[in-house]
Write a protein that holds these residues in place. Structure first.
Motif, PDB file in Angstrom:
ATOM      1  N   ASN A  67       0.824  -1.207   0.000  1.00  0.00           N
ATOM      2  CA  ASN A  67       0.000   0.000   0.000  1.00  0.00           C
ATOM      3  C   ASN A  67       0.856   1.254   0.000  1.00  0.00           C
ATOM      4  O   ASN A  67       0.512   2.254  -0.646  1.00  0.00           O
ATOM      5  CB  ASN A  67      -0.930  -0.004   1.221  1.00  0.00           C
ATOM      6  CG  ASN A  67      -2.221  -0.765   0.978  1.00  0.00           C
ATOM      7  OD1 ASN A  67      -2.911  -0.518  -0.003  1.00  0.00           O
ATOM      8  ND2 ASN A  67      -2.560  -1.694   1.856  1.00  0.00           N
ATOM      9  N   ARG A  68       1.971   1.211   0.699  1.00  0.00           N
ATOM     10  CA  ARG A  68       2.883   2.361   0.708  1.00  0.00           C
ATOM     11  C   ARG A  68       3.508   2.582  -0.666  1.00  0.00           C
ATOM     12  O   ARG A  68       3.852   3.705  -1.026  1.00  0.00           O
ATOM     13  CB  ARG A  68       3.997   2.132   1.734  1.00  0.00           C
ATOM     14  CG  ARG A  68       3.554   2.028   3.175  1.00  0.00           C
ATOM     15  CD  ARG A  68       3.378   3.391   3.814  1.00  0.00           C
ATOM     16  NE  ARG A  68       3.160   3.269   5.252  1.00  0.00           N
ATOM     17  CZ  ARG A  68       3.982   3.743   6.173  1.00  0.00           C
ATOM     18  NH1 ARG A  68       5.080   4.384   5.810  1.00  0.00           N
ATOM     19  NH2 ARG A  68       3.713   3.595   7.456  1.00  0.00           N
ATOM     20  N   ALA A  69       3.687   1.500  -1.411  1.00  0.00           N
ATOM     21  CA  ALA A  69       4.367   1.591  -2.705  1.00  0.00           C
ATOM     22  C   ALA A  69       3.443   2.027  -3.832  1.00  0.00           C
ATOM     23  O   ALA A  69       3.907   2.515  -4.860  1.00  0.00           O
ATOM     24  CB  ALA A  69       4.996   0.239  -3.057  1.00  0.00           C
ATOM     25  N   LEU A  70       2.127   1.850  -3.668  1.00  0.00           N
ATOM     26  CA  LEU A  70       1.202   2.142  -4.761  1.00  0.00           C
ATOM     27  C   LEU A  70       1.081   3.647  -4.979  1.00  0.00           C
ATOM     28  O   LEU A  70       0.856   4.408  -4.035  1.00  0.00           O
ATOM     29  CB  LEU A  70      -0.185   1.568  -4.454  1.00  0.00           C
ATOM     30  CG  LEU A  70      -0.298   0.045  -4.406  1.00  0.00           C
ATOM     31  CD1 LEU A  70      -1.721  -0.365  -4.058  1.00  0.00           C
ATOM     32  CD2 LEU A  70       0.117  -0.569  -5.731  1.00  0.00           C
ATOM     33  N   PRO A  71       1.206   4.100  -6.230  1.00  0.00           N
ATOM     34  CA  PRO A  71       1.034   5.526  -6.511  1.00  0.00           C
ATOM     35  C   PRO A  71      -0.438   5.919  -6.413  1.00  0.00           C
ATOM     36  O   PRO A  71      -1.334   5.108  -6.644  1.00  0.00           O
ATOM     37  CB  PRO A  71       1.550   5.668  -7.946  1.00  0.00           C
ATOM     38  CG  PRO A  71       1.373   4.311  -8.544  1.00  0.00           C
ATOM     39  CD  PRO A  71       1.560   3.323  -7.426  1.00  0.00           C
ATOM     40  N   ASP A  72      -0.662   7.169  -6.072  1.00  0.00           N
ATOM     41  CA  ASP A  72      -2.036   7.681  -5.993  1.00  0.00           C
ATOM     42  C   ASP A  72      -2.602   7.913  -7.393  1.00  0.00           C
ATOM     43  O   ASP A  72      -1.865   8.132  -8.349  1.00  0.00           O
ATOM     44  CB  ASP A  72      -2.058   9.005  -5.213  1.00  0.00           C
ATOM     45  CG  ASP A  72      -1.643   8.830  -3.762  1.00  0.00           C
ATOM     46  OD1 ASP A  72      -1.894   7.742  -3.206  1.00  0.00           O
ATOM     47  OD2 ASP A  72      -1.068   9.785  -3.189  1.00  0.00           O
TER      48      ASP A  72
END
Length: 295
Positions: free
Chosen positions: A44-49
């Motif tokens: 989740n931290r790695a996923l771009p917005d």
């Protein structure tokens, strides 16, 4: 000092993993939930917005009644079906970006178990993407990335001004394998701890393959794109993003490395986003294909 997203994720793993390792609970499902939860947090931290992506657990489906085994983490887009009174989902395979099978320790036994679990996903993908279903028609899917990778691997083109090029059987098989790799989910085995040496990791995989030579389900497209065992990784050279040229007609499609595993995972995700940009901007289309060869 944190300079990259990979540094950030590595820092989270470095700080949080010892907490999980020291938990006194011995209940195996609970231990599994903890490590899967940490993996989901990292993803989740790695996923771009702004891309509409999320991390869930559950099952992959093909729309025709086939389900995968239970999957620890899936990076998905679109809409899935939540199973009643659970936190698990059923998600169509065409909307699954990545599948991650999580292990606290990844040694020979766990490697075989995780490999078999992810093969339930690849089996559904292969059937779905090579079927004649009308829903497979996708006017925005470009085969340009696979064609480029094939040319870089072989020094040959798949299409010229007169149309499709005539390829030898073996190269035709490789090209169709690359097409399937392009549309398949990124399949990852994530072992938080594992082999003490890169050589031992490689040897374990070789032993496993030698026991299954000639069996269905062990072609290049069945292999996970990334297998992480502690500090070492096995990586697929399928052009998405890593590539290796043919050697005397052979495709060296797997390699090992001590590179930061989270950086490798991010590279796979970045390549997916790059392919999505190519899909938007490239005019060449592909609707479906069928391949009955060895791959």
């Amino acid at each position: 000092m944190i300079r990259t997203v990979a540094d950030l994720l590595s820092g989270i793993l470095r700080d949080e993993l010892p907490k999980l390792d020291n938990v006194p609970v011995k209940h195996a499902p609970t231990i599994g939930d903890m490590y899967e939860g940490l993996s989901s947090e990292i993803l989740n931290r790695a996923l771009p917005d702004g891309l509409g992506l999320r991390v869930v657990s559950g099952f992959a489906r093909d729309g025709r009644g086939c389900l995968s085994g239970q999957l620890d983490c899936m990076v998905v887009r679109g809409e899935g079906e939540k199973l009643p009174y659970t936190d698990s989902y059923v998600w169509h395979v065409k909307d699954i970006i990545a599948v991650i099978e999580v292990k606290k320790n990844l040694h020979s036994a766990e490697l075989r178990d995780a490999f078999a679990q992810l093969k339930t996903v690849s089996a559904i993908e292969h059937s779905y993407y090579q079927s004649e279903d009308e829903e497979l028609d996708d006017p925005d899917r470009s085969m340009a990335p696979s064609a480029r990778t094939f040319s870089e691997m072989t020094g040959r083109i798949v299409r010229d001004v007169e149309g499709p090029a005539a390829l030898p059987y073996e190269e035709e098989a490789i090209y169709h394998a690359l097409l399937l790799e392009q549309v398949s989910a990124i399949r990852v085995i994530l072992g938080m701890h594992g082999f003490k040496s890169e050589r031992a990791f490689r040897s374990s995989m070789v032993d496993y393959l030698e026991q299954n030579i000639g069996k269905k389900g062990f072609g290049p497209t069945d292999f996970p794109q990334l297998i992480i065992s502690g500090s070492y990784s096995l990586v697929k050279a399928n052009g998405r993003p890593f590539m290796a040229p043919l050697v005397n007609g052979w495709w060296p499609f797997y390699f090992s490395t001590p590179e930061n595993p989270l950086r490798l995972l991010l590279e796979f995700g970045r390549d997916w986003m790059k392919c999505m940009d190519l899909v938007v901007n490239c005019g060449e289309k592909i609707l479906r294909w069928r391949w009955e060869g060895p791959y």
